[in-house]
Motif scaffolding. Structure first.
Motif, PDB file in Angstrom:
ATOM      1  N   ASN A 236       7.398 -13.678  -6.480  1.00  0.00           N
ATOM      2  CA  ASN A 236       6.045 -14.208  -6.615  1.00  0.00           C
ATOM      3  C   ASN A 236       5.026 -13.113  -6.897  1.00  0.00           C
ATOM      4  O   ASN A 236       5.044 -12.053  -6.285  1.00  0.00           O
ATOM      5  N   SER A 237       4.135 -13.409  -7.817  1.00  0.00           N
ATOM      6  CA  SER A 237       2.948 -12.588  -7.987  1.00  0.00           C
ATOM      7  C   SER A 237       1.744 -13.512  -8.067  1.00  0.00           C
ATOM      8  O   SER A 237       1.755 -14.494  -8.816  1.00  0.00           O
ATOM      9  N   SER A 238       0.739 -13.221  -7.275  1.00  0.00           N
ATOM     10  CA  SER A 238      -0.456 -14.065  -7.285  1.00  0.00           C
ATOM     11  C   SER A 238      -1.612 -13.287  -7.892  1.00  0.00           C
ATOM     12  O   SER A 238      -1.863 -13.357  -9.099  1.00  0.00           O
ATOM     13  N   ARG A 239      -2.271 -12.483  -7.062  1.00  0.00           N
ATOM     14  CA  ARG A 239      -3.483 -11.777  -7.490  1.00  0.00           C
ATOM     15  C   ARG A 239      -3.265 -10.891  -8.712  1.00  0.00           C
ATOM     16  O   ARG A 239      -4.129 -10.804  -9.577  1.00  0.00           O
ATOM     17  N   GLY A 240      -2.099 -10.232  -8.799  1.00  0.00           N
ATOM     18  CA  GLY A 240      -1.829  -9.330  -9.919  1.00  0.00           C
ATOM     19  C   GLY A 240      -1.850 -10.033 -11.264  1.00  0.00           C
ATOM     20  O   GLY A 240      -2.150  -9.412 -12.285  1.00  0.00           O
TER      21      GLY A 240
END
Lengths: 273, 273
Positions: A236-240
């Motif tokens: 998972n990557s959110s903010r990036g």
């Protein structure tokens, strides 16, 4: 969605990327705030720009609940938009729920039936009868916290319980629960060296891995220790990704970031298979 | 609401009863289903019939979320109704939340700001930084799971960690967290004999006690071992009160059940103080 269908999508897209939708109105491009439903419009743009590079979206339920009824409407529109337009996407309600049996049943109904997510994250503290109501749903997946990516993970998860760390005991115990084949686990990327031991306990399970990027985890390290012969990882990557730009080009920049991760994943998959 | 104000209400009403609002549309009187918002109408009738006998209401968030947007609307109307009409009631969002810091902040915002609850229940598994964002709110209370009333409590909560059971370690560790004076704890009534040891660790904290009634716990036993010199207990009853009758007299019957509990509490308080 079945685990086999998820694996097929991973092979097809050469990606095991999950994009986290943690939409904070203070962090999205300000021109969106003039629209009727800025949260949904932001998500829609991100989804349209990245859907071919990822296999999963993970709306973070807190970020919707914080906006009350409007937030819940945006959540419903977001999941409906994904299910209608990109039905091959594996959807995760990141909710960290868990309660006594009849209450967990209601949470399961909320996320699996009312909202029609493929999976939901749950917390293990209340044990077997707090998780089994989620596991009872066919072709739905329950992603239980094992070892999380935050500092507080070391408060309780790594305590020694009879020669084993608590998170290992949680993994071990959960294997005996009814319909445990519907379990996946959250394992933080910031602790890549732990994956070897985790894979000894749950060699075949999918692991949802937060903490790559903003929280400092390394994709290659996680894959080195955590990947199994059926991939077995959702990174998972959110903010990036979603906050790569705060300007009008936010969706384009999100795609660029997602593409970088997908390409890194493609290389890793090519090396390994 | 401050802890002192809660204690004053307990003394005034001679009650430390919390009524749990777990509204299942299959269990409420069928004539309500014809109304526009049956969940809210049911809650309103229960609240109007019992508000002088209890000091707290505890909406169980799962039972609202299961009905999607309509459920969230009913939740908002319910909490607003309590806050507007009975501002001396201590309100508990039974949500069992907990996530990494920035996400817990959003849950705290949802329940403390958007919905204006006095307190919220949280799970401890993710440790300090998953709970402190809730504790940061002044005059709001964070009710953390310690030892729950369900069978699964024995899966992890009672495991031995370095000579202590996990739930005791959770209690002990949490005392060092910032603003820990805003903590209360969930301790199930089905395990009355555990209260003595718990009181050694948290002598002054309020304990929210589910499991009296439908789940088999005894009020007098809990009070014998769990009460402190400032009462320190909120005894929850949900199904035993709100589903006392499925007919038109449901609110009246709910009042009768609440009155029985209040009177038992009054006797216990008179004996003890």
């Amino acid at each position: 969605m079945t685990t086999q269908q998820l694996l097929e999508q991973i092979k097809l897209k050469k990606s095991f990327l999950c994009v986290g939708l943690d939409v904070d109105l203070n962090k999205i491009p300000q021109h969106l705030l003039a629209l009727e439903d800025p949260i949904f419009e932001f998500n829609k743009a991100i989804i349209d720009a990245t859907h071919d590079l990822c296999v999963s979206y993970k709306p973070n339920i807190a970020f919707f609940e914080a906006y009350g009824i409007k937030g819940w409407v945006a959540l419903q529109k977001t999941i409906n938009y994904i299910n209608e337009n990109y039905p091959d996407i594996f959807t995760i309600a990141d909710a960290k729920r868990g309660d006594i049996g009849n209450t967990s049943s209601m949470y399961a109904k909320a996320f699996f039936e009312d909202l029609n997510f493929d999976s939901v994250t749950v917390a293990p503290y209340m044990g077997k009868d707090s998780v089994e109501p989620f596991l009872a749903f066919e072709n739905k997946h329950t992603i239980m916290l094992a070892l999380t990516s935050n500092e507080g993970a070391f408060d309780f998860q790594t305590l020694n319980v009879g020669g084993n760390e608590l998170y290992k005991q949680v993994l071990e115990t959960s294997k005996s629960w009814k319909n445990s084949e519907n379990l996946m686990y959250v394992v933080g990327a910031t602790k890549a060296e732990y994956f070897t031991a985790i894979r000894q306990i749950v060699p075949d399970s999918f692991l949802l891995v937060p903490g790559v990027g903003a929280q400092g985890g390394s994709l290659s390290e996680v894959c080195k220790y955590g990947m199994n012969d059926k991939i077995g990882l959702l990174i998972n990557s959110s903010r990036g990704i979603i906050y790569a730009s705060k300007e009008a080009d936010f969706a384009e920049k999100a795609r660029e970031e997602a593409l970088k991760m997908q390409q890194e994943m493609q290389t890793i998959m090519a090396d390994k298979f």
